[in-house]
Design an enzyme around this catalytic site. Structure first.
Site: not given
Length: 458
Positions: A133, A157, A208, A230-231, A264, A362
């Site tokens: 993103n 990546h 992710g 970092e989710l 996110c 989400e």
């Protein structure tokens, strides 16, 4: 279809494919990363920082080319792509300038006769697993502080970001990062597990989904490796009152649909007081009406860009349809284009039942989901009734009232009268299912560092 590919989401056309790495290539990368670390850590931190500053300069010099790559790869509007490259450059430069000062050794008082010093030392080769993103920003905030510290980077990546991944690697090389100091890996999921298990690797950072975070976190834990995760997020934006309701609604809409809603820490749960709710929703409906699909590389007013992939668009569409089946109201938008393009028209969704499955999910796309509340207590209860805890915001003409409410948000980042304060010097990260660890700012250098005690007896 090749795992690593450039596929234009505006058309569905596969533009280029790339071979997945062989096991031999992975082994060579591991050896190079470790060997490079041995030399890189011996150079002064000022020397390493100078190389990182040069990386930032090259990002800035090549920003048009870099921006065009990601607009093609994942559908970001070109203007937003340029903004992202500039933001990535500012983060890299921040660590190039301030990194040495953030990693200084310091003395602590000792009851034992002698001098006790806490040293900030690198740990070794690290693996980064990064999402599609924000192809440059996500890499910048992981790679820059760790290169300054003296760690080396192997970067896996997203499969759809092959060209931008190679462009970053080229910039690192051109800036003077030593061979093996930064390597792009077109690795498979099995190879990722093997890299994490390898004794030469000292940590892993993933941005992710919570599902990916659980897998990587388990692999890291099993191998006693440090992890930063970092989710996802379902960040609340609480609007208590406003002098200009429509203006706050426009701010909410602009942030919610930026990057196709694929952010996110986007304001995914809009919580609005009863007396201004109707005006707020009416403005969102106005903003969402009459929009047309457009070309990410040449976007006009009133147009929207595709999501990253057809699969992503179909998932968002199915989530919204599920919400409607559960009792929600789709006010406007929510039209999935014919395949293979990945367009999904920005939508306004209201009345999602608190006991529905959608309420807990989400939605990673341009869907403004609005909830009506009638008290501060109801607003904070709804905001915290969530498995995630990335960021959150409270808007009010009474900053003290807004602060009281923001103090009660169960998140890693709270804001008053702005949705998300984002800058190179401000730490980023969350709690609960949004993961653990922080990136950026002074905390960004504190994750993969050996805080070594150095004691000299009298």
């Amino acid at each position: 279809m090749s795992q690593y590919r450039v596929q234009n989401p505006a058309t569905g056309e596969v533009v280029e494919t790339f071979e997945t790495a062989t096991d031999q290539q992975i082994e060579e990368a591991l050896a190079q990363a470790h060997d490079a670390y041995i030399g890189w850590r011996e150079r002064s931190i000022q020397d390493r920082a100078a190389v990182v500053r040069r990386v930032a300069e090259l990002f800035e010099e090549r920003k048009q080319e870099l921006a065009e790559i990601i607009s093609l790869e994942m559908g970001k509007p070109l203007a937003e792509s340029i903004d992202e490259v500039e933001f990535a450059a500012s983060i890299i430069d921040y660590y190039g300038v301030h990194g040495p000062g953030l990693a200084t050794d310091y003395e602590i008082p000792s009851t034992i006769p002698g001098k006790a010093v806490i040293e900030q030392r690198p740990v070794g080769a690290l693996l980064g697993v990064m999402p599609w993103n924000f192809p440059y920003y996500q890499v910048a905030r992981f790679a820059a502080p760790n290169l300054v510290l003296g760690n080396t980077i192997m970067l896996k990546h997203a499969e759809i970001c092959a060209r931008s991944a190679l462009a970053i690697e080229q910039i690192m090389r051109d800036a003077g990062v030593p061979v093996g100091g930064y390597q792009n890996l077109f690795a498979s999921h099995d190879q990722i597990a093997e890299i994490i298990a390898d004794a030469r690797v000292q940590g892993v950072s993933l941005t992710g989904s919570e599902r990916a975070g659980a897998i990587i976190g388990e692999q890291a834990g099993r191998n006693l490796k440090k992890a930063v995760l970092e989710l996802g997020g379902i960040d609340p934006m609480i609007v208590l009152d406003a002098d200009d309701v429509a203006e706050v609604a426009r701010e909410a809409w602009g942030f919610r649909v930026s990057n196709g809603g694929q952010v996110c820490n986007s304001n995914k749960r809009l919580i609005v007081m009863d007396d201004i709710y109707d005006d707020f929703v009416a403005e969102l409906e106005r903003l969402a009406t009459g929009l047309e699909p457009g070309d990410p590389l040449d976007l006009s007013d009133g147009q929207f860009t595709p999501l990253s992939t057809r699969e992503a668009a179909e998932k968002v569409h199915s989530q919204v349809q599920q919400a409607v089946a559960e009792g929600a109201t789709l006010r406007v938008g929510g039209v999935l284009s014919d395949g293979p393009a990945a367009y999904y028209s920005p939508a306004v969704l209201t009345g999602v039942p608190r006991d529905s499955a959608t309420y807990r999910q989400e939605i990673f796309g341009p869907v403004a989901t609005v909830y009506r509340v009638s008290s501060d207590e109801e607003a904070i209860a709804l905001a915290n009734d969530c498995d995630f805890g990335l960021g959150g915001s409270v808007f009010s003409t009474d900053p003290a009232r807004a602060k009281r409410l923001s103090d009660r948000l169960e998140v890693g980042m709270t804001h008053v009268n702005t949705i998300a304060a984002e800058s190179a010097e401000l730490p980023f990260g969350g709690v609960k299912y949004s993961g653990f660890g922080r990136e950026m700012g002074p905390l960004g250098m504190g994750e993969f560092v050996n805080r070594r005690l150095h004691f000299i007896a009298e």
